[in-house]
Design a protein around this motif. Structure first.
Motif, PDB file in Angstrom:
ATOM      1  N   LEU A 147      29.958  20.553  18.571  1.00  9.31           N
ATOM      2  CA  LEU A 147      28.669  20.124  18.032  1.00  9.31           C
ATOM      3  C   LEU A 147      27.649  21.260  18.046  1.00  9.31           C
ATOM      4  O   LEU A 147      26.828  21.386  17.132  1.00  9.31           O
ATOM      5  N   GLY A 148      27.692  22.096  19.090  1.00  6.68           N
ATOM      6  CA  GLY A 148      26.741  23.188  19.191  1.00  6.68           C
ATOM      7  C   GLY A 148      26.929  24.233  18.100  1.00  6.68           C
ATOM      8  O   GLY A 148      25.965  24.672  17.467  1.00  6.68           O
ATOM      9  N   VAL A 149      28.185  24.645  17.869  1.00  8.99           N
ATOM     10  CA  VAL A 149      28.452  25.617  16.804  1.00  8.99           C
ATOM     11  C   VAL A 149      28.132  24.999  15.441  1.00  8.99           C
ATOM     12  O   VAL A 149      27.566  25.645  14.555  1.00  8.99           O
ATOM     13  N   GLY A 150      28.475  23.722  15.280  1.00 13.69           N
ATOM     14  CA  GLY A 150      28.130  23.046  14.040  1.00 13.69           C
ATOM     15  C   GLY A 150      26.637  22.978  13.826  1.00 13.69           C
ATOM     16  O   GLY A 150      26.144  23.093  12.690  1.00 13.69           O
ATOM     17  N   ALA A 151      25.887  22.806  14.914  1.00 14.55           N
ATOM     18  CA  ALA A 151      24.432  22.766  14.814  1.00 14.55           C
ATOM     19  C   ALA A 151      23.877  24.107  14.348  1.00 14.55           C
ATOM     20  O   ALA A 151      22.926  24.164  13.567  1.00 14.55           O
ATOM     21  N   PHE A 152      24.464  25.192  14.836  1.00 17.59           N
ATOM     22  CA  PHE A 152      24.022  26.516  14.398  1.00 17.59           C
ATOM     23  C   PHE A 152      24.256  26.685  12.894  1.00 17.59           C
ATOM     24  O   PHE A 152      23.386  27.162  12.163  1.00 17.59           O
TER      25      PHE A 152
ATOM     26  N   GLY B 132      36.617  22.637  10.826  1.00 20.04           N
ATOM     27  CA  GLY B 132      36.365  21.483   9.977  1.00 20.04           C
ATOM     28  C   GLY B 132      34.948  20.967  10.104  1.00 20.04           C
ATOM     29  O   GLY B 132      34.295  20.647   9.106  1.00 20.04           O
ATOM     30  N   TRP B 133      34.434  20.890  11.350  1.00 18.60           N
ATOM     31  CA  TRP B 133      33.088  20.361  11.548  1.00 18.60           C
ATOM     32  C   TRP B 133      32.030  21.324  11.009  1.00 18.60           C
ATOM     33  O   TRP B 133      31.017  20.876  10.463  1.00 18.60           O
ATOM     34  N   CYS B 134      32.263  22.620  11.127  1.00 20.89           N
ATOM     35  CA  CYS B 134      31.317  23.572  10.543  1.00 20.89           C
ATOM     36  C   CYS B 134      31.275  23.429   9.026  1.00 20.89           C
ATOM     37  O   CYS B 134      30.207  23.547   8.396  1.00 20.89           O
ATOM     38  N   GLY B 135      32.430  23.170   8.413  1.00 18.09           N
ATOM     39  CA  GLY B 135      32.455  22.928   6.979  1.00 18.09           C
ATOM     40  C   GLY B 135      31.681  21.685   6.599  1.00 18.09           C
ATOM     41  O   GLY B 135      30.940  21.663   5.606  1.00 18.09           O
ATOM     42  N   VAL B 136      31.847  20.620   7.379  1.00 19.48           N
ATOM     43  CA  VAL B 136      31.085  19.392   7.127  1.00 19.48           C
ATOM     44  C   VAL B 136      29.592  19.673   7.205  1.00 19.48           C
ATOM     45  O   VAL B 136      28.810  19.252   6.338  1.00 19.48           O
ATOM     46  N   GLN B 137      29.180  20.390   8.248  1.00 20.70           N
ATOM     47  CA  GLN B 137      27.759  20.687   8.405  1.00 20.70           C
ATOM     48  C   GLN B 137      27.233  21.541   7.253  1.00 20.70           C
ATOM     49  O   GLN B 137      26.135  21.311   6.747  1.00 20.70           O
ATOM     50  N   MET B 138      27.998  22.510   6.836  1.00 24.34           N
ATOM     51  CA  MET B 138      27.539  23.397   5.771  1.00 24.34           C
ATOM     52  C   MET B 138      27.360  22.630   4.463  1.00 24.34           C
ATOM     53  O   MET B 138      26.288  22.686   3.832  1.00 24.34           O
TER      54      MET B 138
ATOM     55  N   ARG C 186      16.988  19.646  12.119  1.00 24.67           N
ATOM     56  CA  ARG C 186      18.397  19.691  12.116  1.00 24.67           C
ATOM     57  C   ARG C 186      19.014  18.826  13.070  1.00 24.67           C
ATOM     58  O   ARG C 186      18.918  19.111  14.139  1.00 24.67           O
ATOM     59  N   PRO C 187      19.608  17.129  12.312  1.00 23.89           N
ATOM     60  CA  PRO C 187      19.904  16.260  12.597  1.00 23.89           C
ATOM     61  C   PRO C 187      20.418  16.753  13.494  1.00 23.89           C
ATOM     62  O   PRO C 187      20.968  17.076  13.312  1.00 23.89           O
ATOM     63  N   PRO C 188      19.639  17.981  14.453  1.00 24.45           N
ATOM     64  CA  PRO C 188      20.021  18.243  15.723  1.00 24.45           C
ATOM     65  C   PRO C 188      21.426  18.050  15.929  1.00 24.45           C
ATOM     66  O   PRO C 188      22.074  17.626  15.437  1.00 24.45           O
ATOM     67  N   ALA C 189      22.059  18.256  16.492  1.00 28.57           N
ATOM     68  CA  ALA C 189      23.412  18.195  16.731  1.00 28.57           C
ATOM     69  C   ALA C 189      24.180  18.578  15.681  1.00 28.57           C
ATOM     70  O   ALA C 189      25.125  18.206  15.357  1.00 28.57           O
ATOM     71  N   GLY C 190      23.718  18.546  15.486  1.00 25.39           N
ATOM     72  CA  GLY C 190      24.086  19.033  14.378  1.00 25.39           C
ATOM     73  C   GLY C 190      23.165  18.908  13.754  1.00 25.39           C
ATOM     74  O   GLY C 190      22.408  18.365  14.038  1.00 25.39           O
TER      75      GLY C 190
ATOM     76  N   ARG D  25      19.423  13.287  10.331  1.00 25.99           N
ATOM     77  CA  ARG D  25      20.387  14.352  10.155  1.00 25.99           C
ATOM     78  C   ARG D  25      20.498  15.186  11.409  1.00 25.99           C
ATOM     79  O   ARG D  25      19.525  15.543  12.014  1.00 25.99           O
ATOM     80  N   PRO D  26      21.706  15.619  11.847  1.00 24.48           N
ATOM     81  CA  PRO D  26      21.882  16.459  13.004  1.00 24.48           C
ATOM     82  C   PRO D  26      21.322  17.837  12.796  1.00 24.48           C
ATOM     83  O   PRO D  26      21.632  18.415  11.803  1.00 24.48           O
ATOM     84  N   ALA D  27      20.536  18.456  13.753  1.00 23.98           N
ATOM     85  CA  ALA D  27      20.019  19.787  13.513  1.00 23.98           C
ATOM     86  C   ALA D  27      19.904  20.689  14.678  1.00 23.98           C
ATOM     87  O   ALA D  27      20.356  21.784  14.627  1.00 23.98           O
ATOM     88  N   ALA D  28      19.263  20.425  15.747  1.00 21.40           N
ATOM     89  CA  ALA D  28      19.137  21.407  16.800  1.00 21.40           C
ATOM     90  C   ALA D  28      19.802  20.863  18.025  1.00 21.40           C
ATOM     91  O   ALA D  28      19.160  20.422  18.941  1.00 21.40           O
ATOM     92  N   HIS D  29      21.093  20.844  18.006  1.00 22.67           N
ATOM     93  CA  HIS D  29      21.832  20.209  19.091  1.00 22.67           C
ATOM     94  C   HIS D  29      21.833  21.090  20.323  1.00 22.67           C
ATOM     95  O   HIS D  29      22.012  22.284  20.235  1.00 22.67           O
ATOM     96  N   PRO D  30      21.605  20.514  21.516  1.00 21.37           N
ATOM     97  CA  PRO D  30      21.536  21.298  22.736  1.00 21.37           C
ATOM     98  C   PRO D  30      22.849  21.948  23.119  1.00 21.37           C
ATOM     99  O   PRO D  30      22.866  22.887  23.902  1.00 21.37           O
TER     100      PRO D  30
END
Length: 456
Positions: free
Chosen positions: A70-75, A128-134, A377-381, A388-393
């Protein structure tokens, strides 16, 4: 015929002018559906599927695996959201500025979910999750910018509230899909189908506007793009406090949702088979109270012409919910906390979108990095929107200790963001806005001097 339907004609509109007529309800409905699909694509994985996948891949280190993914996806989300927003602002295709990125995002998001459905290792899961986030952020950046493109300011509270409701239903739908499909792979595949089907109505009737033929947007320059992330809080206090507020609200909200499955199984003692069902019903309760609050909050805010009072009270209510969740450590308490958190977040989302778009400085850059709706950034993405995930801790959450301490820490952070000082508030029931005097009394003179007039 409603005011939205009466203004369905698109002739005379310009991509660079502030909208003056309301879009038809069919457009609002299609935009709500695509928001629902995007949110389902995020939160089915975030709240259930990724957690189950992390547990299947590494049972002894599932929290760390989930945190890193989740953290890398958030970045990736934090970078891609404003990046695709800037690309969207400069798109000169005849079909419009926003629609191309919605179509590309839907196709890429579907392919990335396919990768997740077959992932059996942490690197593949992360890829896969980074692709979803992008790709979903490419969609979300364009969809979010479509509102100030086509909705007059006076109606953005109402439309923003409807979009928040759709996004909340997307959370429930995504979690429901993950809970009832019976397997991780099936959950991802059904999520793909939902995303594509719900994108189709907007793709067929987007009302998107192309840039004028004689207009040439400035060329994209990486240095200028990176420097645009800095906005002086001294010169633009409204921007600074709005961004900080959204950042902290999203962190507080998403910590409570992203680790909910592990909280239910490890903290409350339910089995792995019972966990997804318990998470689903907590999500339903949260969604119902949020939808009810948001449905009335947006219209009420438009009628009063005020935003700040809603933001302040949302923090007070949501902070109370985190304490209820953390201290008793029982499922009935979690049910109550879910309802209270839904009310608090619903109050915020009812006005958040209208508040954000009111400070957009220029129509030609509604999706760029300085446009607040993309600095989330739906934190957590963190991002956003509202959901929406965006700045996940990320993995750092584990350093805070167990679930109760984690919830309390972020509940206190959410409360501290208000920095309320001053006299003891008094409720004036004769005032047309009874909560207004309370807020004004809580906000001291130094607070008002520091923050400026925050979109009142």
């Amino acid at each position: 015929m409603t005011s939205f339907d009466a203004a369905a004609e698109t002739s005379g509109r310009s991509a660079l002018a502030e909208p003056t007529t309301n879009p038809p309800w069919s457009w609002v409905s299609a935009l709500s559906l695509v928001n629902l699909g995007i949110t389902a694509g995020w939160f089915g994985p975030i709240q259930v599927l990724l957690a189950e996948q992390a547990r299947a891949i590494s049972p002894d280190h599932k929290e760390q695996v989930l945190g890193w993914v989740l953290g890398v996806g958030a970045f990736v989300s934090t970078v891609c959201n404003p990046l695709f927003g800037a690309f969207s602002d400069r798109t000169t295709l005849r079909m419009g500025r926003r629609l191309p990125w919605i179509l590309v995002g839907a196709a890429g998001g579907a392919l990335s979910l396919v990768v997740l459905s077959v992932a059996e290792s942490v690197p593949m899961m992360m890829l896969g999750w980074c692709g979803v986030q992008m790709f979903l952020n490419a969609m979300y950046a364009a969809v979010t910018a479509a509102v100030p493109d086509q909705v007059p300011e006076a109606r953005r509270g109402l439309v923003g509230g409807l979009l928040a409701i759709a996004q909340t239903l997307g959370v429930v739908g995504g979690v429901g899909i993950a809970s009832v499909t019976g397997s991780i792979a099936a959950g991802y595949l059904v999520t793909i189908a939902v995303l594509l089907v719900l994108t189709l109505p907007y793709a067929l009737r987007s009302r998107d506007l192309a840039l004028p033929r004689d207009y040439r947007p400035p060329p994209f320059q990486l240095g200028r793009f990176l420097s645009s992330f800095w906005v002086s809080p001294r010169r633009h206090p409204d921007f600074a406090w709005t961004w900080i507020t959204r950042f902290l609200v999203n962190i507080g909200n998403y910590v409570g949702t992203m680790y909910l499955l592990y909280f239910v199984t490890d903290g409350l003692g339910f089995s792995e088979d019972e966990g997804p069902d318990k998470v689903f019903w907590l999500t339903v309760i949260y969604a119902l109270t949020m939808v009810f609050t948001t449905a009335f909050g947006g219209a009420w805010s438009d009628r009063l012409g005020r935003r700040k009072v809603f933001v302040i009270w949302s923090g007070i209510v949501a902070g109370t919910a985190t304490l209820i969740l953390a201290i008793p450590q029982t499922y009935p308490a979690a049910v109550v906390a879910a309802a209270v958190l839904g009310v608090g977040y619903g109050i915020y989302t009812a006005v958040d979108f209208a508040l954000i778009t009111q400070v957009l400085p220029a129509a030609e850059g509604r999706a760029g990095p300085r446009r607040h709706q993309h600095r989330q950034r739906p934190p957590a993405g963190v991002r956003p929107d509202h959901r929406r995930p965006a700045a996940h801790p990320g993995p750092q959450l584990r350093r805070l200790g167990g679930h109760p301490r984690r919830v309390v820490v972020f509940g206190v952070r959410r409360g501290l963001r208000l920095r309320l000082r001053g006299q003891r508030p008094r409720l004036d029931l004769r005032h047309p806005d009874p909560l207004g005097p309370v807020t004004d009394q809580l906000a001291s003179a130094s607070w008002r001097r520091t923050t400026g007039a925050l979109a009142t």
